[in-house]
Design a protein around this motif. Structure first.
Motif, mmCIF file in Angstrom:
data_model
loop_
_atom_site.group_PDB
_atom_site.id
_atom_site.type_symbol
_atom_site.label_atom_id
_atom_site.label_comp_id
_atom_site.label_asym_id
_atom_site.label_seq_id
_atom_site.Cartn_x
_atom_site.Cartn_y
_atom_site.Cartn_z
ATOM 1 N N ASP A 123 0.845 -1.198 0.000
ATOM 2 C CA ASP A 123 0.000 0.000 0.000
ATOM 3 C C ASP A 123 0.878 1.245 0.000
ATOM 4 O O ASP A 123 2.098 1.158 0.113
ATOM 5 C CB ASP A 123 -0.969 0.010 1.200
ATOM 6 N N SER A 124 0.233 2.383 -0.145
ATOM 7 C CA SER A 124 0.961 3.646 -0.225
ATOM 8 C C SER A 124 0.365 4.642 0.751
ATOM 9 O O SER A 124 -0.777 4.490 1.200
ATOM 10 C CB SER A 124 0.895 4.201 -1.657
ATOM 11 N N CYS A 125 1.134 5.664 1.078
ATOM 12 C CA CYS A 125 0.601 6.698 1.972
ATOM 13 C C CYS A 125 1.121 8.063 1.546
ATOM 14 O O CYS A 125 2.195 8.198 0.960
ATOM 15 C CB CYS A 125 0.967 6.408 3.424
ATOM 16 N N ARG A 220 -1.300 11.566 7.972
ATOM 17 C CA ARG A 220 -0.879 10.498 7.064
ATOM 18 C C ARG A 220 -2.109 9.711 6.608
ATOM 19 O O ARG A 220 -2.876 9.206 7.427
ATOM 20 C CB ARG A 220 0.121 9.573 7.739
ATOM 21 N N GLU A 222 -3.279 6.493 4.440
ATOM 22 C CA GLU A 222 -2.908 5.242 3.781
ATOM 23 C C GLU A 222 -4.016 4.905 2.794
ATOM 24 O O GLU A 222 -5.191 4.887 3.159
ATOM 25 C CB GLU A 222 -2.757 4.141 4.826
#
Length: 400
Positions: A123-125, A220, A222
Protein backbone atom coordinates in the motif's frame (compact mmCIF):
# COMPACT_ATOMS: atom_id res chain seq x y z
CA UNK A 1 18.58 5.33 -24.77
CA UNK A 2 15.01 4.97 -25.95
CA UNK A 3 12.61 5.02 -22.97
CA UNK A 4 9.62 2.96 -24.05
CA UNK A 5 7.88 3.44 -20.69
CA UNK A 6 7.40 7.13 -21.54
CA UNK A 7 6.18 6.42 -25.07
CA UNK A 8 3.70 3.72 -24.04
CA UNK A 9 3.21 2.97 -20.33
CA UNK A 10 1.01 -0.04 -21.23
CA UNK A 11 3.61 -1.91 -23.29
CA UNK A 12 4.25 -5.23 -21.55
CA UNK A 13 6.79 -6.81 -23.92
CA UNK A 14 9.55 -5.61 -26.25
CA UNK A 15 12.72 -6.85 -27.95
CA UNK A 16 16.06 -5.15 -27.35
CA UNK A 17 19.83 -5.47 -27.77
CA UNK A 18 22.21 -5.84 -24.84
CA UNK A 19 24.91 -3.26 -25.39
CA UNK A 20 26.85 -3.52 -22.11
CA UNK A 21 27.27 -5.83 -19.12
CA UNK A 22 28.99 -4.72 -15.91
CA UNK A 23 29.71 -7.23 -13.12
CA UNK A 24 29.43 -5.57 -9.71
CA UNK A 25 29.44 -7.58 -6.44
CA UNK A 26 28.52 -10.80 -8.27
CA UNK A 27 25.53 -9.11 -9.90
CA UNK A 28 25.22 -8.29 -13.60
CA UNK A 29 24.17 -4.74 -14.48
CA UNK A 30 22.73 -4.84 -17.99
CA UNK A 31 22.38 -1.91 -20.40
CA UNK A 32 19.88 -2.25 -23.26
CA UNK A 33 19.68 -0.14 -26.40
CA UNK A 34 16.07 0.64 -25.38
CA UNK A 35 14.01 -0.25 -22.35
CA UNK A 36 10.44 -0.47 -21.13
CA UNK A 37 11.58 -1.00 -17.53
CA UNK A 38 11.15 2.14 -15.42
CA UNK A 39 14.06 2.81 -13.02
CA UNK A 40 13.31 3.65 -9.40
CA UNK A 41 12.78 7.37 -8.92
CA UNK A 42 10.29 10.14 -8.26
CA UNK A 43 8.77 8.16 -5.39
CA UNK A 44 7.82 5.35 -7.76
CA UNK A 45 8.91 1.71 -7.59
CA UNK A 46 11.20 0.39 -10.29
CA UNK A 47 9.77 -2.11 -12.75
CA UNK A 48 10.68 -5.78 -12.52
CA UNK A 49 10.31 -8.60 -15.03
CA UNK A 50 12.53 -10.75 -17.23
CA UNK A 51 15.26 -10.31 -19.82
CA UNK A 52 14.89 -13.60 -21.69
CA UNK A 53 14.85 -16.19 -18.85
CA UNK A 54 16.71 -13.96 -16.39
CA UNK A 55 14.79 -12.30 -13.53
CA UNK A 56 15.40 -8.59 -13.02
CA UNK A 57 16.12 -7.81 -9.37
CA UNK A 58 16.37 -4.01 -9.61
CA UNK A 59 16.41 -1.18 -12.17
CA UNK A 60 18.18 2.13 -11.63
CA UNK A 61 19.44 5.10 -13.62
CA UNK A 62 22.92 6.59 -13.32
CA UNK A 63 24.42 9.28 -15.52
CA UNK A 64 21.48 9.01 -17.95
CA UNK A 65 22.05 5.26 -18.37
CA UNK A 66 19.45 2.72 -17.16
CA UNK A 67 20.85 -0.46 -15.60
CA UNK A 68 18.93 -3.72 -15.15
CA UNK A 69 20.40 -5.83 -12.32
CA UNK A 70 20.40 -9.60 -12.86
CA UNK A 71 21.61 -12.45 -10.67
CA UNK A 72 22.83 -14.46 -13.67
CA UNK A 73 24.80 -13.37 -16.72
CA UNK A 74 22.89 -13.54 -20.02
CA UNK A 75 24.55 -15.44 -22.84
CA UNK A 76 22.33 -14.13 -25.61
CA UNK A 77 22.79 -10.41 -26.32
CA UNK A 78 20.94 -9.90 -29.62
CA UNK A 79 17.18 -9.59 -29.91
CA UNK A 80 16.52 -10.46 -26.28
CA UNK A 81 12.87 -10.71 -25.27
CA UNK A 82 11.94 -8.48 -22.38
CA UNK A 83 8.74 -9.02 -20.36
CA UNK A 84 7.39 -6.60 -17.77
CA UNK A 85 5.92 -7.66 -14.44
CA UNK A 86 2.61 -6.04 -15.30
CA UNK A 87 0.99 -6.33 -11.87
CA UNK A 88 3.84 -4.34 -10.34
CA UNK A 89 3.75 -1.70 -13.11
CA UNK A 90 -0.03 -1.32 -12.85
CA UNK A 91 0.16 -1.01 -9.06
CA UNK A 92 3.00 1.50 -9.26
CA UNK A 93 1.51 3.85 -11.84
CA UNK A 94 -2.06 3.77 -10.47
CA UNK A 95 -0.89 4.60 -6.96
CA UNK A 96 1.37 7.33 -8.30
CA UNK A 97 -1.46 9.00 -10.21
CA UNK A 98 -3.75 8.54 -7.19
CA UNK A 99 -1.25 10.52 -5.12
CA UNK A 100 -1.30 13.36 -7.67
CA UNK A 101 -5.10 13.52 -7.39
CA UNK A 102 -5.21 13.29 -3.57
CA UNK A 103 -2.51 15.96 -3.14
CA UNK A 104 -4.16 18.28 -5.68
CA UNK A 105 -7.56 18.01 -3.97
CA UNK A 106 -6.20 18.80 -0.51
CA UNK A 107 -4.40 21.82 -1.97
CA UNK A 108 -7.52 22.95 -3.83
CA UNK A 109 -10.01 22.43 -0.98
CA UNK A 110 -7.95 23.28 2.11
CA UNK A 111 -4.82 24.96 0.71
CA UNK A 112 -2.73 22.26 2.41
CA UNK A 113 0.44 20.92 0.78
CA UNK A 114 1.81 17.40 0.62
CA UNK A 115 4.81 17.00 2.93
CA UNK A 116 5.82 13.49 1.80
CA UNK A 117 4.76 10.46 -0.19
CA UNK A 118 5.70 6.81 0.23
CA UNK A 119 4.93 3.95 -2.13
CA UNK A 120 5.22 0.47 -0.63
CA UNK A 121 4.75 -2.98 -2.11
CA UNK A 122 1.34 -3.52 -0.48
CA UNK A 123 0.00 0.00 0.00
CA UNK A 124 0.96 3.65 -0.23
CA UNK A 125 0.60 6.70 1.97
CA UNK A 126 0.65 10.45 1.54
CA UNK A 127 1.31 13.03 4.27
CA UNK A 128 -0.69 16.27 4.13
CA UNK A 129 0.24 19.22 6.34
CA UNK A 130 -2.15 19.98 9.21
CA UNK A 131 -5.00 17.93 10.65
CA UNK A 132 -8.44 17.03 9.29
CA UNK A 133 -11.74 15.72 10.58
CA UNK A 134 -13.14 12.35 9.49
CA UNK A 135 -15.75 14.25 7.49
CA UNK A 136 -13.10 16.24 5.61
CA UNK A 137 -11.09 13.09 4.83
CA UNK A 138 -14.23 11.38 3.50
CA UNK A 139 -14.99 14.44 1.38
CA UNK A 140 -11.60 14.22 -0.36
CA UNK A 141 -12.01 10.48 -0.92
CA UNK A 142 -15.37 11.06 -2.61
CA UNK A 143 -14.01 13.92 -4.71
CA UNK A 144 -11.07 11.74 -5.81
CA UNK A 145 -13.45 9.07 -7.08
CA UNK A 146 -15.55 11.71 -8.85
CA UNK A 147 -12.36 12.78 -10.67
CA UNK A 148 -11.79 9.16 -11.72
CA UNK A 149 -15.32 8.94 -13.17
CA UNK A 150 -14.71 12.05 -15.29
CA UNK A 151 -12.18 10.08 -17.36
CA UNK A 152 -9.76 13.00 -17.50
CA UNK A 153 -6.80 12.46 -19.87
CA UNK A 154 -3.35 12.40 -18.27
CA UNK A 155 -1.00 14.40 -20.49
CA UNK A 156 2.78 14.15 -20.35
CA UNK A 157 5.15 16.49 -22.19
CA UNK A 158 8.54 18.15 -21.88
CA UNK A 159 9.48 21.79 -21.54
CA UNK A 160 12.87 23.44 -21.27
CA UNK A 161 14.33 24.29 -17.89
CA UNK A 162 14.01 27.94 -18.76
CA UNK A 163 10.32 27.55 -19.57
CA UNK A 164 9.81 25.64 -16.32
CA UNK A 165 11.36 28.43 -14.25
CA UNK A 166 9.06 30.97 -15.90
CA UNK A 167 5.96 28.80 -15.28
CA UNK A 168 3.80 28.75 -12.14
CA UNK A 169 5.33 25.42 -11.14
CA UNK A 170 6.93 25.52 -7.69
CA UNK A 171 9.16 22.46 -8.08
CA UNK A 172 12.93 22.51 -7.55
CA UNK A 173 14.55 22.26 -11.00
CA UNK A 174 18.15 22.67 -9.83
CA UNK A 175 18.94 18.93 -9.91
CA UNK A 176 17.33 18.31 -13.31
CA UNK A 177 19.56 17.99 -16.34
CA UNK A 178 18.02 18.81 -19.71
CA UNK A 179 14.30 19.20 -20.26
CA UNK A 180 11.67 19.03 -17.55
CA UNK A 181 8.94 16.39 -17.81
CA UNK A 182 5.45 17.64 -16.96
CA UNK A 183 2.37 15.61 -16.01
CA UNK A 184 -0.99 17.35 -16.40
CA UNK A 185 -4.33 15.99 -15.11
CA UNK A 186 -6.90 18.27 -16.73
CA UNK A 187 -7.38 21.49 -14.79
CA UNK A 188 -6.81 19.71 -11.49
CA UNK A 189 -3.06 19.27 -11.37
CA UNK A 190 0.09 20.19 -13.29
CA UNK A 191 3.39 18.99 -11.88
CA UNK A 192 6.98 18.26 -12.70
CA UNK A 193 7.16 14.44 -12.50
CA UNK A 194 9.46 11.78 -13.95
CA UNK A 195 7.14 8.88 -13.08
CA UNK A 196 4.99 6.62 -15.23
CA UNK A 197 1.22 7.15 -15.20
CA UNK A 198 -1.99 5.72 -16.69
CA UNK A 199 -3.31 7.52 -19.75
CA UNK A 200 -6.51 8.69 -18.02
CA UNK A 201 -8.08 8.87 -14.57
CA UNK A 202 -10.67 6.19 -15.40
CA UNK A 203 -7.89 3.59 -15.49
CA UNK A 204 -7.50 4.08 -11.73
CA UNK A 205 -11.00 2.58 -11.34
CA UNK A 206 -11.19 3.52 -7.64
CA UNK A 207 -9.27 5.18 -4.79
CA UNK A 208 -9.90 3.83 -1.30
CA UNK A 209 -8.60 5.42 1.90
CA UNK A 210 -7.69 2.64 4.35
CA UNK A 211 -6.96 4.82 7.36
CA UNK A 212 -5.64 8.20 8.43
CA UNK A 213 -3.68 9.27 11.49
CA UNK A 214 -1.64 12.14 12.86
CA UNK A 215 2.02 11.97 11.84
CA UNK A 216 4.31 14.68 13.24
CA UNK A 217 2.72 17.96 12.05
CA UNK A 218 0.84 16.26 9.19
CA UNK A 219 -1.96 13.81 8.57
CA UNK A 220 -0.88 10.50 7.06
CA UNK A 221 -3.40 8.88 4.72
CA UNK A 222 -2.91 5.24 3.78
CA UNK A 223 -4.69 4.45 0.53
CA UNK A 224 -5.12 1.93 -2.26
CA UNK A 225 -6.00 2.37 -5.93
CA UNK A 226 -6.91 0.22 -8.93
CA UNK A 227 -6.93 -3.56 -8.58
CA UNK A 228 -5.53 -3.43 -5.03
CA UNK A 229 -8.39 -1.19 -3.91
CA UNK A 230 -11.00 -3.41 -5.56
CA UNK A 231 -9.60 -6.56 -3.88
CA UNK A 232 -9.49 -4.73 -0.55
CA UNK A 233 -13.15 -3.71 -0.84
CA UNK A 234 -14.22 -7.24 -1.88
CA UNK A 235 -12.39 -8.70 1.14
CA UNK A 236 -13.99 -6.18 3.48
CA UNK A 237 -17.40 -6.97 2.00
CA UNK A 238 -16.78 -10.70 2.58
CA UNK A 239 -15.80 -10.00 6.18
CA UNK A 240 -18.89 -7.84 6.69
CA UNK A 241 -21.10 -10.64 5.31
CA UNK A 242 -19.49 -13.10 7.75
CA UNK A 243 -20.05 -10.70 10.64
CA UNK A 244 -23.70 -10.18 9.65
CA UNK A 245 -24.21 -13.92 9.32
CA UNK A 246 -22.66 -14.48 12.75
CA UNK A 247 -24.81 -11.74 14.31
CA UNK A 248 -27.92 -12.74 12.29
CA UNK A 249 -28.44 -9.14 11.22
CA UNK A 250 -28.38 -6.86 8.17
CA UNK A 251 -25.46 -4.64 7.12
CA UNK A 252 -27.19 -1.63 8.66
CA UNK A 253 -27.64 -3.35 12.04
CA UNK A 254 -24.11 -4.82 12.24
CA UNK A 255 -22.70 -1.90 14.27
CA UNK A 256 -25.57 -2.13 16.73
CA UNK A 257 -25.00 -5.89 17.03
CA UNK A 258 -21.28 -5.38 17.74
CA UNK A 259 -22.11 -2.67 20.31
CA UNK A 260 -24.47 -5.10 22.08
CA UNK A 261 -21.77 -7.79 22.18
CA UNK A 262 -19.25 -5.25 23.48
CA UNK A 263 -21.64 -4.13 26.22
CA UNK A 264 -22.30 -7.74 27.24
CA UNK A 265 -18.57 -8.46 27.24
CA UNK A 266 -17.91 -5.39 29.41
CA UNK A 267 -20.60 -6.52 31.86
CA UNK A 268 -19.16 -10.06 31.89
CA UNK A 269 -15.64 -8.74 32.60
CA UNK A 270 -16.97 -6.64 35.48
CA UNK A 271 -18.88 -9.62 36.90
CA UNK A 272 -15.85 -11.87 36.47
CA UNK A 273 -13.69 -9.33 38.30
CA UNK A 274 -16.24 -9.12 41.13
CA UNK A 275 -16.38 -12.93 41.44
CA UNK A 276 -12.58 -13.17 41.45
CA UNK A 277 -12.39 -10.60 44.24
CA UNK A 278 -15.03 -12.50 46.19
CA UNK A 279 -13.18 -15.80 45.70
CA UNK A 280 -9.90 -14.14 46.69
CA UNK A 281 -11.56 -12.84 49.87
CA UNK A 282 -12.65 -16.34 50.90
CA UNK A 283 -9.30 -17.84 49.87
CA UNK A 284 -7.52 -15.19 51.93
CA UNK A 285 -9.54 -16.18 54.99
CA UNK A 286 -8.77 -19.88 54.51
CA UNK A 287 -5.06 -19.20 54.01
CA UNK A 288 -4.82 -17.12 57.19
CA UNK A 289 -6.74 -19.75 59.20
CA UNK A 290 -4.42 -22.53 58.02
CA UNK A 291 -1.23 -20.50 58.57
CA UNK A 292 1.72 -21.76 60.63
CA UNK A 293 2.13 -19.74 63.83
CA UNK A 294 5.57 -18.86 65.14
CA UNK A 295 5.59 -16.45 68.10
CA UNK A 296 2.21 -14.95 67.05
CA UNK A 297 3.46 -14.45 63.47
CA UNK A 298 1.47 -16.21 60.74
CA UNK A 299 3.45 -17.86 57.93
CA UNK A 300 1.29 -18.65 54.89
CA UNK A 301 2.81 -20.88 52.20
CA UNK A 302 1.16 -22.36 49.12
CA UNK A 303 2.12 -23.74 45.71
CA UNK A 304 -0.29 -22.78 42.87
CA UNK A 305 -0.83 -24.44 39.51
CA UNK A 306 -3.89 -22.66 38.15
CA UNK A 307 -3.39 -18.95 38.80
CA UNK A 308 -1.39 -16.10 37.31
CA UNK A 309 1.40 -14.12 38.91
CA UNK A 310 -0.74 -10.96 39.21
CA UNK A 311 -3.36 -12.84 41.17
CA UNK A 312 -0.98 -14.36 43.74
CA UNK A 313 0.91 -11.03 44.05
CA UNK A 314 -2.34 -9.21 44.75
CA UNK A 315 -3.35 -11.89 47.29
CA UNK A 316 0.04 -11.64 49.01
CA UNK A 317 -0.25 -7.85 49.26
CA UNK A 318 -3.77 -8.12 50.69
CA UNK A 319 -2.68 -10.62 53.35
CA UNK A 320 0.34 -8.58 54.44
CA UNK A 321 -1.71 -5.43 54.89
CA UNK A 322 -2.35 -6.84 58.39
CA UNK A 323 0.46 -7.05 60.95
CA UNK A 324 2.47 -10.19 61.66
CA UNK A 325 1.92 -11.92 58.33
CA UNK A 326 4.50 -13.65 56.09
CA UNK A 327 3.59 -15.03 52.66
CA UNK A 328 5.57 -17.60 50.66
CA UNK A 329 3.79 -18.25 47.35
CA UNK A 330 5.00 -20.30 44.37
CA UNK A 331 3.37 -20.63 40.95
CA UNK A 332 4.15 -23.54 38.59
CA UNK A 333 3.80 -22.70 34.90
CA UNK A 334 5.06 -25.53 32.70
CA UNK A 335 8.82 -25.80 33.11
CA UNK A 336 9.01 -22.48 34.99
CA UNK A 337 8.32 -21.47 38.60
CA UNK A 338 7.54 -17.99 39.94
CA UNK A 339 8.03 -17.03 43.58
CA UNK A 340 6.34 -14.26 45.58
CA UNK A 341 7.65 -13.57 49.10
CA UNK A 342 6.00 -10.84 51.23
CA UNK A 343 5.77 -9.74 54.85
CA UNK A 344 3.88 -7.13 56.88
CA UNK A 345 5.45 -3.72 57.37
CA UNK A 346 5.77 -4.19 61.14
CA UNK A 347 8.16 -7.12 60.54
CA UNK A 348 10.96 -4.78 59.48
CA UNK A 349 13.63 -7.00 61.03
CA UNK A 350 13.03 -9.48 58.18
CA UNK A 351 14.33 -9.12 54.61
CA UNK A 352 12.24 -10.78 51.88
CA UNK A 353 14.75 -9.76 49.21
CA UNK A 354 17.63 -11.63 50.88
CA UNK A 355 15.36 -14.56 51.72
CA UNK A 356 14.22 -14.99 48.11
CA UNK A 357 17.69 -14.57 46.60
CA UNK A 358 19.02 -17.29 48.91
CA UNK A 359 16.16 -19.76 48.31
CA UNK A 360 15.81 -19.24 44.56
CA UNK A 361 19.24 -20.76 43.96
CA UNK A 362 17.58 -24.16 44.50
CA UNK A 363 15.66 -23.70 41.24
CA UNK A 364 18.49 -22.01 39.30
CA UNK A 365 16.57 -18.75 39.27
CA UNK A 366 17.00 -15.09 39.98
CA UNK A 367 14.89 -12.23 41.25
CA UNK A 368 14.76 -9.44 43.76
CA UNK A 369 12.73 -6.73 45.43
CA UNK A 370 12.87 -4.98 48.82
CA UNK A 371 12.63 -5.88 52.53
CA UNK A 372 8.87 -6.39 52.34
CA UNK A 373 8.22 -7.73 48.82
CA UNK A 374 10.34 -9.82 46.46
CA UNK A 375 9.64 -11.84 43.29
CA UNK A 376 11.63 -14.10 41.02
CA UNK A 377 11.55 -17.05 38.67
CA UNK A 378 13.45 -20.22 37.93
CA UNK A 379 13.24 -23.78 36.62
CA UNK A 380 10.60 -26.29 37.66
CA UNK A 381 13.29 -28.82 38.55
CA UNK A 382 11.48 -30.82 41.30
CA UNK A 383 13.20 -28.76 44.05
CA UNK A 384 10.21 -26.51 44.72
CA UNK A 385 8.95 -28.25 47.87
CA UNK A 386 12.51 -28.38 49.20
CA UNK A 387 12.78 -24.63 48.51
CA UNK A 388 9.61 -23.88 50.48
CA UNK A 389 10.67 -26.14 53.38
CA UNK A 390 14.15 -24.58 53.42
CA UNK A 391 12.64 -21.08 53.55
CA UNK A 392 10.19 -22.07 56.34
CA UNK A 393 13.05 -23.49 58.39
CA UNK A 394 15.13 -20.35 57.88
CA UNK A 395 12.22 -18.12 58.90
CA UNK A 396 11.51 -20.21 62.00
CA UNK A 397 15.15 -19.85 63.07
CA UNK A 398 14.95 -16.07 62.64
CA UNK A 399 11.65 -15.81 64.52
CA UNK A 400 12.56 -18.06 67.48
Amino acid sequence: MQKIFYENSYKKEFVAEIIDIKEIDNKFHIVLDKTGFYPEGGGQLCDLGKIDSHDIEYVYEKDDVIYHVLNTKPIKIHKVKCILNWNRREYSMTHHLAQHIISALFLKEFNKKTTSFHMGIEDSCVDIEGSFSDKEIKKIEKMANDIIAENIPVETFEITKREAKKSKLKDDFSKINGNVRIVKVGDLDTNCCCGVHPQNTLDLRIIKFKKHEKYKTSTRIEYLAGKKAINYIINRDDNLNKICKYLSCSDEDSIKGIENINNKLTDSIKENKRLKEEIAHYELKDLVLSAKLVNDISIIDKIYNDKDTKYISKLANKITEEDNKIVLFALINGDRVNLVFSCSKNLNFLDMNSLLKDAIKLIDGNGGGNKFNAQGGGKNNSNLESLINYTLMKLQNELD
